[in-house]
Design an enzyme around this catalytic site. Structure first.
Site, short mmCIF file in Angstrom:
data_model
loop_
_atom_site.label_atom_id
_atom_site.label_comp_id
_atom_site.label_asym_id
_atom_site.label_seq_id
_atom_site.Cartn_x
_atom_site.Cartn_y
_atom_site.Cartn_z
N ASP A 1 9.60 2.62 1.10
CA ASP A 1 8.43 3.38 1.54
C ASP A 1 8.31 3.21 3.05
O ASP A 1 7.78 2.22 3.53
CB ASP A 1 7.18 2.89 0.83
CG ASP A 1 5.92 3.67 1.23
OD1 ASP A 1 5.98 4.40 2.24
OD2 ASP A 1 4.89 3.53 0.55
N LYS B 1 3.54 10.91 7.31
CA LYS B 1 2.80 10.67 8.55
C LYS B 1 3.50 11.24 9.77
O LYS B 1 3.33 12.40 10.11
CB LYS B 1 2.49 9.18 8.69
CG LYS B 1 1.51 8.68 7.60
CD LYS B 1 0.95 7.34 7.91
CE LYS B 1 0.07 6.80 6.78
NZ LYS B 1 -1.13 7.61 6.52
N PHE C 1 0.86 -1.18 0.00
CA PHE C 1 0.00 0.00 0.00
C PHE C 1 0.90 1.23 0.00
O PHE C 1 1.69 1.43 0.91
CB PHE C 1 -0.91 0.03 1.23
CG PHE C 1 -1.79 1.26 1.27
CD1 PHE C 1 -2.97 1.30 0.55
CD2 PHE C 1 -1.41 2.37 2.00
CE1 PHE C 1 -3.77 2.44 0.56
CE2 PHE C 1 -2.21 3.51 2.03
CZ PHE C 1 -3.39 3.54 1.30
#
Length: 412
Positions: A233, A262, A148
């Protein structure tokens, strides 16, 4: 048309407004948060909940961490946005300090995790053409199934999740999907036109899927041998979530390109970044990539405070806290295997818990936990995730796992 909202206060009222006026792209738990502090949130009806999701790692340092809030307040009084048409006095120090923290040379600041991924893809392609010498428009990037990386059109084009892909084609070409953890499949997918391998060191959305031992080292070896960029990532896994600054480094591996987001914004501002060497990020020239809000002074000021928090690797630092409390979480969740839990995958303060599907779905368990004052989120059927703030206490971890034990006992 005038909409009056002053007369409503309860959960049902707020959910009604969202249902009436917001696009239906989420299915949240029936909790409407009004205030938050540390690992706790309070809803519009005054009920308190232990937040064991922490904004999918965006709130690694908890709600309203005083150092981060102070940095934001100070910057709010000075300047919040200039665009990149001008400089600002927070951008340079942020890039320098983040580069120093990671031991790299250059930073490309953006806003969201998906923007960091999209930026990383663009940089990898340009590097492939200008440095590796791949013929124009033939660059290929290898990605892992189950991953994801965001929800832009390009990214969902190489997703293996039918919900993410369905109805959004046609998709951007140039991506080769291999099974996560399969070194042989990765090696076979590399061609002379391959410019990068993009993977999550730990697959978060998939249910905290940890790769087999030696896999990340093999990815590094393959990328080095074939002159391919290893793009990690670390949007969810970075900045302490796994008990290490970066999950890849927790496995003893260095990537060529790191993607952060984030937690980099401290749960206050959207802030993401592509971090790499000058040889990689140096391929970008003015006009080729940018963002009006990317590198804005408010986000950079908060990001600098995050870097300061992460620079403390001592016994009382965030990384040590994540390792110690993650061990407690793993031990307590592991004791539930065979008692309503089929499997637990835990790395640092991050766990994927596979609920026995005979007891109900992950959504069922998440809703039942919310009724007991603990917030988690389901993913992929019967799996729930724990990713509490790194500031959660041992007692709070015990409370969360005890609540799960009670829910499972009632469902059996």
């Amino acid at each position: 048309m005038t909409i009056t909202t002053a007369h409503g206060t309860g959960t049902a009222f707020h959910e009604g407004l969202v249902h009436a006026y917001s696009a239906n792209n989420y299915h949240p738990l029936p909790v409407v948060v009004a205030r938050a502090e540390g690992a706790w949130v309070t809803d519009v009806e005054g009920r308190r909940f232990l937040d064991c999701l922490a904004g999918y790692s965006a709130l690694n340092f908890g709600h309203g961490h005083p150092a981060l809030v102070a940095a934001a307040h100070e910057q709010l009084d000075r300047v919040t946005l200039t665009s990149r048409a001008f400089g600002n006095d927070q951008l340079g120090p942020f890039c320098a300090e983040l580069s120093a923290l990671l031991g790299t040379q250059m930073v490309l600041p953006m806003n969201t995790g998906a923007e960091a991924v999209e930026s990383g893809l663009k940089v990898a392609r340009k590097w492939g053409y200008e440095v590796k010498g791949v013929p124009v428009n033939r660059a290929r990037i290898v990605v892992a199934g189950g991953g994801f990386h965001g929800r832009t059109t390009t990214i969902v084009g190489f997703s293996t999740d039918p919900d993410a892909r369905g109805g959004f084609g046609p998709f951007t070409p140039g991506f080769d999907i291999v099974a996560y953890g399969d070194t042989a499949a990765l090696r076979a997918a590399i061609t002379p036109d391959t410019v990068a391998v993009l993977i999550e060191p730990v697959q978060g959305e998939a249910g905290v899927v940890v790769p087999p031992a030696g896999y990340l080292a093999a990815v590094r070896e393959i990328c080095t041998a074939d002159h391919v960029l290893f793009v990690a990532d670390e949007v969810q896994s970075g900045l302490g979530r796994t008990g290490h600054l970066l999950a890849s480094r927790g496995a003893g591996v260095e990537a060529d390109v790191y993607l952060l987001g984030k937690a980099l914004g401290g749960g206050i501002m959207p802030l993401s970044a592509v971090i790499a060497s000058r040889d990689v990020l140096g391929v970008l020239q003015p006009g080729q990539h940018g963002s009006t809000f990317g590198g804005n002074p408010l986000a950079c000021a908060v990001g600098r405070a995050v870097v300061r928090l992460m620079s403390d690797d001592g016994p009382g630092g965030m990384l040590a806290m994540a390792r110690a409390r993650g061990a407690v979480l793993a031990e307590r969740l592991g004791a539930l295997v065979g008692h309503g839990v089929d499997a637990v995958r835990c790395v640092g303060l991050w766990a994927g818990v596979d609920i026995d599907p005979r007891l109900g779905s992950g959504r069922d368990v998440s809703e039942a936990l919310a009724e007991r004052g603990v917030l988690v989120k389901d993913t992929h059927g019967s799996t729930i995730r724990f990713s509490p703030p790194l500031v959660i206490t041992h007692a709070e971890i015990a409370m969360a796992v005890d609540a799960l034990r009670q829910v499972l006992a009632e469902l059996r």
